[in-house]
Structures are given as C-alpha cells and as structure tokens.
Design an enzyme around this catalytic site. Sequence first.
Site, PDB file in Angstrom:
ATOM      1  N   ASN A  52       0.848  -1.193   0.000  1.00 53.74           N
ATOM      2  CA  ASN A  52       0.000   0.000   0.000  1.00 53.74           C
ATOM      3  C   ASN A  52       0.877   1.234   0.000  1.00 53.74           C
ATOM      4  OD1 ASN A  52       0.520   0.493   3.037  1.00 53.74           O
ATOM      5  ND2 ASN A  52      -0.457  -1.531   3.038  1.00 53.74           N
ATOM      6  N   SER A  84      -8.130  -1.380   1.902  1.00 54.56           N
ATOM      7  CA  SER A  84      -7.613  -2.676   2.357  1.00 54.56           C
ATOM      8  C   SER A  84      -8.067  -3.815   1.452  1.00 54.56           C
ATOM      9  CB  SER A  84      -8.108  -2.950   3.781  1.00 54.56           C
ATOM     10  OG  SER A  84      -7.611  -4.164   4.265  1.00 54.56           O
ATOM     11  N   ASP A 136      -2.873  -1.337   7.463  1.00 54.01           N
ATOM     12  CA  ASP A 136      -1.647  -0.745   7.995  1.00 54.01           C
ATOM     13  C   ASP A 136      -1.766   0.762   8.233  1.00 54.01           C
ATOM     14  OD1 ASP A 136      -0.032  -3.149   7.948  1.00 54.01           O
ATOM     15  OD2 ASP A 136      -0.079  -3.002   5.773  1.00 54.01           O
ATOM     16  N   HIS A 165       4.409   0.575   1.928  1.00 57.24           N
ATOM     17  CA  HIS A 165       4.673  -0.712   2.572  1.00 57.24           C
ATOM     18  C   HIS A 165       4.484  -1.812   1.533  1.00 57.24           C
ATOM     19  CE1 HIS A 165       4.791  -4.115   5.164  1.00 57.24           C
ATOM     20  NE2 HIS A 165       3.508  -4.407   5.024  1.00 57.24           N
ATOM     21  N   HIS A 188       5.601  -6.263   0.603  1.00 56.24           N
ATOM     22  CA  HIS A 188       6.264  -7.511   0.973  1.00 56.24           C
ATOM     23  C   HIS A 188       7.228  -7.885  -0.160  1.00 56.24           C
ATOM     24  CE1 HIS A 188       3.273  -9.072   4.212  1.00 56.24           C
ATOM     25  NE2 HIS A 188       3.212  -7.767   4.128  1.00 56.24           N
ATOM     26  N   ASP A 248      23.968   6.033  -3.008  1.00 53.20           N
ATOM     27  CA  ASP A 248      23.361   7.110  -3.788  1.00 53.20           C
ATOM     28  C   ASP A 248      22.028   7.576  -3.185  1.00 53.20           C
ATOM     29  OD1 ASP A 248      25.211   7.550  -5.830  1.00 53.20           O
ATOM     30  OD2 ASP A 248      24.366   6.021  -7.137  1.00 53.20           O
ATOM     31  N   HIS A 264       8.649  -9.309   9.052  1.00 57.84           N
ATOM     32  CA  HIS A 264       7.495  -8.731   8.378  1.00 57.84           C
ATOM     33  C   HIS A 264       7.898  -8.226   6.987  1.00 57.84           C
ATOM     34  CE1 HIS A 264       3.768  -6.911   7.594  1.00 57.84           C
ATOM     35  NE2 HIS A 264       3.957  -5.729   8.138  1.00 57.84           N
ATOM     36  N   TYR A 274      24.778  15.775  -9.357  1.00 56.81           N
ATOM     37  CA  TYR A 274      24.177  14.749 -10.224  1.00 56.81           C
ATOM     38  C   TYR A 274      22.869  15.290 -10.796  1.00 56.81           C
ATOM     39  CZ  TYR A 274      22.153  10.264 -11.655  1.00 56.81           C
ATOM     40  OH  TYR A 274      21.586   9.238 -12.364  1.00 56.81           O
TER      41      TYR A 274
END
Lengths: 231, 231, 231, 231
Positions: free
Chosen positions: C28, C44, C75, C94, C96, C119, C168, C226
């Site tokens: 998310n 969700s 979350d 967030h 996984h 960087d 997690h 840069y």
Amino acid sequence: MLEKLKEEVYRANMDLPRYGLVTFTWGNVSGIDREKGLFVIKPSGVEYDKLRPEDMVVVDLDGNKVEGEYNPSSDTPTHVVLYNEFPNIGGIVHTHSEWATSWAQAGRSIPCYGTTHADYIYGEVPCVRNLTKEEIDEAYEKNTGVLIAEHFKQLDYEAVPAVLCKNHGPFTWGKDAHEAVHNAVVLEEVAKMACRCELINPHVKPAPQELQDKHYYRKHGNNAYYGQIKR
Amino acid sequence: MLEKLKEEVYRANMDLPRYGLVTFTWGNVSGIDREKGLFVIKPSGVEYDKLRPEDMVVVDLDGNKVEGEYNPSSDTPTHVVLYNEFPNIGGIVHTHSEWATSWAQAGRSIPCYGTTHADYIYGEVPCVRNLTKEEIDEAYEKNTGVLIAEHFKQLDYEAVPAVLCKNHGPFTWGKDAHEAVHNAVVLEEVAKMACRCELINPHVKPAPQELQDKHYYRKHGNNAYYGQIKR
Amino acid sequence: MLEKLKEEVYRANMDLPRYGLVTFTWGNVSGIDREKGLFVIKPSGVEYDKLRPEDMVVVDLDGNKVEGEYNPSSDTPTHVVLYNEFPNIGGIVHTHSEWATSWAQAGRSIPCYGTTHADYIYGEVPCVRNLTKEEIDEAYEKNTGVLIAEHFKQLDYEAVPAVLCKNHGPFTWGKDAHEAVHNAVVLEEVAKMACRCELINPHVKPAPQELQDKHYYRKHGNNAYYGQIKR
Amino acid sequence: MLEKLKEEVYRANMDLPRYGLVTFTWGNVSGIDREKGLFVIKPSGVEYDKLRPEDMVVVDLDGNKVEGEYNPSSDTPTHVVLYNEFPNIGGIVHTHSEWATSWAQAGRSIPCYGTTHADYIYGEVPCVRNLTKEEIDEAYEKNTGVLIAEHFKQLDYEAVPAVLCKNHGPFTWGKDAHEAVHNAVVLEEVAKMACRCELINPHVKPAPQELQDKHYYRKHGNNAYYGQIKR
C-alpha cells in the site's frame, strides 16, 4: 552536429533497459568520433523513457561540453580518461547491472569459469581497488578512469573489455557504443553464472587455459572461424 | 531442398530465445532426415531476430555442407558425431542456458533430486571431462562429440537425452528438433531446482530409485499411462 | 476532495505491481496533504487491477476515516504514526517485496556494500526488533509505527528513507508518494545485490565511508551535482 | 454437464502459466461440486495453450470418469482421496513450481519466517515422507493422497492449505479452484523468501508465535479485520 553518432549512442543507451541492465537512470553509454576527437554521451539523470537522440551531449577529449542542452553524465570524466588511454575503443558503458555490481561490491575479480566468458573476455574480469580518500576528494570520476587505465597497463584492454570498480559497478567498452553494450550483456551473464557455479561447487577452478584459448581465438584474431565474416 | 525440415528446425531454433535459453547467438538446433542422411542446422553467428527458414544450412553425415548460403554453426562437427553415434535421435540442441551452464562450469553431474527430473531423464545428467590440449588442437568440435559418445557407451542415450560438457555447456537431443528443445527446457528447470535444493539442504540425497523408476516409466515404455497417447 | 492527491496516490499504488514489488494485494502507498493534515491511502485488500483513483480513502492524522467507500489499508495506523513523527515526509510505502522481505525475515539490517545503496540511503537500512506480545495485543499496527519512530530518534529519517520490520517487511518514505515508491524500488535492488554479494564473498565489508559520503553527497545537499536540477 | 464449474476450473488451470507456476503440462487444477459429488479436472498431458473449457474431465468421488473426451490428469487418484478426506475444500492444485519443488526435493518443511507466510498458512508447510516401494507399486497416486491425509490428522487442513511431497512437489487447496491457485502462488512466494532468508542468516528462527497468530487471525476467523468483507 554528429547527428549519426547521437542516434547511435541514443540507441545504445536505450538498449540498457531493454536488456535489463539498468533501473531508473543508473547507467550511461557514450560513443566517440575519433577523427573529430569528440564523444557523445547520455545527459545526467534523465530518465530513459524521456530520452531523445537530440538530448545527447557532445564532449571533447579534455572533458569540455561542446554542445547540448543538458549536463553530461556525472561519470563523463571517467569516459574522458578511458578514451584518451584506450585509443582503439569507440564506445563505453557504465551500469549498476545487478550481477556485475554484486561482484564489484564483493570486491572480487570474476574468474573465467567457462567458454561463455572465454568467447568474449580473455582471462578474468579484474576488480580494481577502492580509490583513496585523497583520490576521491581530488577528482572522483576522473581518478576512477585513471585507476582503470593504470590497472590495464598489465592487460590488453581489447582482449579484456570490462572492469569492475570495487563497491561501485562495471565499465565495459568496445569498438563502438553498440559493441560496448554487447559486452555489458556478456559481463552480466558471465557474472551471474560465475556466482551460481561457485554455489554448485565451492571448489571450482577456472577453465583450463587451452579451452579458454580455443574459444577466444575461434572468435578473435586471424584464425577466427566463428560466424560469417571473412577476415 | 528439405524445405519442411528447414521450417521445423527454424522453428525449433526460434524456440530457444522464446524459452529464455539463449542470449545473442549462443545456441543452435539441428534436425535430421535419416532416409536422406542429411541434417539441417542453424548458420553460425546469425542473430535470432534476423534468422529465416531459408537460412538453414544442409550438411551430410561426413560434415560436408550440401546446401546453404551461410557457414553452418561452428558446433556442426559435434552434431555430425552425435547423429552418427546415436542412430535413434532426430534432433540436437546446444545452448549456454544459464543454469545448465553453471553446472557445466562447476564440473558436476546433476543428481536426480525429484520427479520433474525423473519424468524425462533416467538418472543423473552426466558432466563429461575436459578435452585434453591434444584433443582440442586436433579437432575441438569433433572431439567434443567423440567424448560424449564415448561416455554414453555406459548409458542409454534415449533414456538420458542430455549431457554437460565441463566448463562449456549442455547438449540435449530427442526424436526430432522439437523434442530436443523440449529436453533443453527440462534440463534448465532441473538444473535450477537442483542448485536451489542443495542450498536448502546441503545434505540432500537423490530421490529414491523406486520413485525415479515410477515417474520415468509412467511416461515411457510399454506401461506408460501419462497423457493421451495410446501405446 | 483531494482529487489530485488521490490520482497521485493511485498512480503510485499502481507502480508497485509495475515494478514487481507486490503480489496480489500485499502492499500500500499513501500520500499526504500537509496543509490540510489529511492523507490518502489504498483501501484494504482491494486488488490492483480493480483499483480506481476514487477508491482511495482519506484519513486524518488521528487515524479517523474522513472520506471513502472502503476501509483504509489495515496498515493505516502505522502510516498515521510515521506522518506525525516524520514531519518532512509526504508519502509512505509498505510492501512484501521479495528481497527486502527476505532480509526482514532474516532479522538483519542491510549493510551499505556499494554506491547504488549510498546514492540513496546514508548508511545501513535498519531492521527493527519484533514487537512484544503486549505491544502486538495493545495495538499492532500503531505500535509498528511507534517502534520505527523510536528507532529513528538515533537516525536522520530523510537520509535513511527505509526500514525493515523483523519477520514482516519494509516501509519506505519520501517527499511524496512517487518518491516513496522510488525508494522502495531502490531498497529492493539494494537488498538483492547485498545478498548476492555476501554469497560471492562471505567476508565482504561495507563500502569505505569516504566512498559512501561521496556518492550520497553528489546527489544530496548543497554541493550535489548529479542530474539537471539547479540547487 | 457442470458447464459453470468447467469454465471455473479451466480458468484456474490457465492461471498456472499466467503466474509462472508451470512449465509445459506440469500442473493441474480441479474443482468440486459437493452437492453432486463430482469434480472437474484438467486432462492429462494436454498443453495449456491448446486447452479449452470443454476439455475438462468430470470424475466422481470413487475416481471413475463420468464425462470427457480425454483421460483425466494422471494425478486424479490423489485428488479423489483429498476431496474425500478434506470435506471443506472445493479446489485442489498440483504443480512443479520451482521454489516449492526445490523445498520438496530438499525434503524439508518450510518454516514460518514471516507475516507473508502467516497471513495465509498457520505454521510450517509440512513436507511428507517418501512413499515406500510397496506403496508406490500398489497405487502411487492414490497413496500419495492417503499419505497426505494421514499426515493432516495432526493438522487443521483449512489453516494449512498446502503440503510438499518429498522429491516430488506441492499440492495446495482452498474453498474453490480459484483459492487453491491463490494458495499455490502464496506458497511459491513463501518458499522463495524462506530459502533466501536462510542464505542471508543461516541461524534464522521462525517468526515469534504471537506475530504469526496476529497476522493469521487478522485475516481469518471471527475477529478478522483485513479487507472489506463483513464477517
């Protein structure tokens, strides 16, 4: 100016994401016109999907921008040194491609474990040392080139068209921008298979010298017989 | 001549990049017409996206080019030996596919760790030794075939349709070019999972013989019952 | 309300599957309007290919839903804490994602092994401890945010825009939702190369501090050079 | 007959190549109509790109083919046992997906190292023993199901919707064919990250029980609060 070279270097740059060698803007290709003593390079930090041939920047062999709307790649001073030190190359590539960079981070040269490597690169791909704090502070990008050139005094840069900079990533080169990209792809495949082959056999040794020679020389030099080109 | 076979071998060659088994020109497929004693093979060093059916080269079982604009693959002498020594095969594939090549570089035969392997290959995939300097100098590609054929005197080449050449890469074969490519894909999957399964369990043992037998013979021979084909 | 922000956050959410950072609904993104004190977040458990900009949920900095048909991401309480504790961030992600999550599961901070890391992230990516049973039972998602904020009392959250939660997965942030996703991609690349570089060299050490400094500061701060942006 | 179920099972089968879980024909999905006591399964050895909904085979709970032009999957007897022994499942998947199969070949159960795993599977994914020669000779596919069912006498098959068969590969299940495929994808992700996390930290321990409980129960049971569904 240098429209044809810009188109060629543009296309070589676009090949980097196509071959999965770059994420975001983490790479650059340049190509040189040796007669004019000018090279063309990707602008710094411009995303690949917005890049156009006319965005390429023209730079001379002292590192001065000669033409271009944008700033050239921040790695331009490295390219300048390599073009000056390696007179027979026509293109240079820098990437953070994942497997070659993993070896660079590990600080190890890539041994020649097989014919895929030997077909293109004669002997191991060297990993050069870190620059000292003094060298970094003085001129980081330029001294990266100086260090590579220094290291290749013991090596044939045409037979070993790739190097790893410790904790940084790879540079490759070739007779033009297209071949430099080709060598970047080869390096990535070779780096991937070398890692896996050490996992499969932690005691693995480099390929026998006679096998390395056979494969390198069936593709390079006067007795080459791979492919269709008459030599 | 051999238009249908050329089309078939062309398509089998094009399957190599489609299955992710080749980078650039690093692979070749051939297929044979046993009645005529002629086989058809990819030309050397021609890129896959430029390849056409009519570019395939016709070669006889003495290794002479019979028809074709291009030079045949530089590995043609290996194919010649294998067709002569393995009379029941109809197609041969050579690649530098990344996982099989990693095992070849590691110099290890691939143990049979599971049913995916046993469904297609009976027992381990052997890795043959390096050629000696003399064998390389005398006739590298031909002697690669001679070495493989020598090794398979102890093995059933129809039940083990794959081999690894140390520090080089795999060859696979089958009843035709299509099946040879199929076996190249199987080999790659098997090589990948064998490496990972050794990482997960460094003390892993090959699958029990009775399980290997069950899976091999449910797909092969008179009592096979997998699939739809009546035998 | 907040239509432009919803569109922006929607697009940042859709970038997660595009960059290969999420499977199914496992991720998310949120983005905040600091003036209004409201943020917008993915609903969700809604699948990405069914998501629309108008499905985004508006939440205030006490965690109350202000607008939206759906429940906000489970979350959300973590996002609330981070927006309150890190006043200069504008977006949070967030996921996984597979490599960052592998490090989180391993319970290890990711050392800075090279310039790709330096960087974007100054020093290692920290892995925070597990919550206790009491913290989980009291308010799992909120206490995840509290733990992260607590850990960053010793760190500059703008220079280290990423964290791993043990067993997690990762959270990243940035000046807006887009940059937070950018940092999630960087983290994944860095996590992948750090694992591989430890396989290649089990005794690898972090990059020298002067090299980390050079790369971080050539992209950040007053002396950055840069890219194309004038600072 | 069972046209809707055939369409559903067909689509679930086609999801296997879409999610990268099968090579060639190495997988099969079935779905059951509990009222009629009939299930629908992929035909044996038919390639995915030639598969049509009407090719699905109807089988009863004694394993007799009730309708269909083709032979059902050779794994059908395993499905029969599982439908009889696990009364609340509606779909079953078997694949040789690469990471789950690597664990199966390694002969190890997959520990629960994180919340990605705990969100879907309560505790480790068990790896059941090899069948004996006698069990293989008597009825290989049926006894595979018997062994799984036997193992799950100690486990809740609804909370652990996946199993590994040693030296073979995974089976997963769910409330219907679609959910069974979903769990096959989850298993593959979990298997991949578990292997990598052991590489990153060879001394890694499973996630704390309270964290596993928290994640499992925020998605399952009466107190679940993930997603949009009212329970």
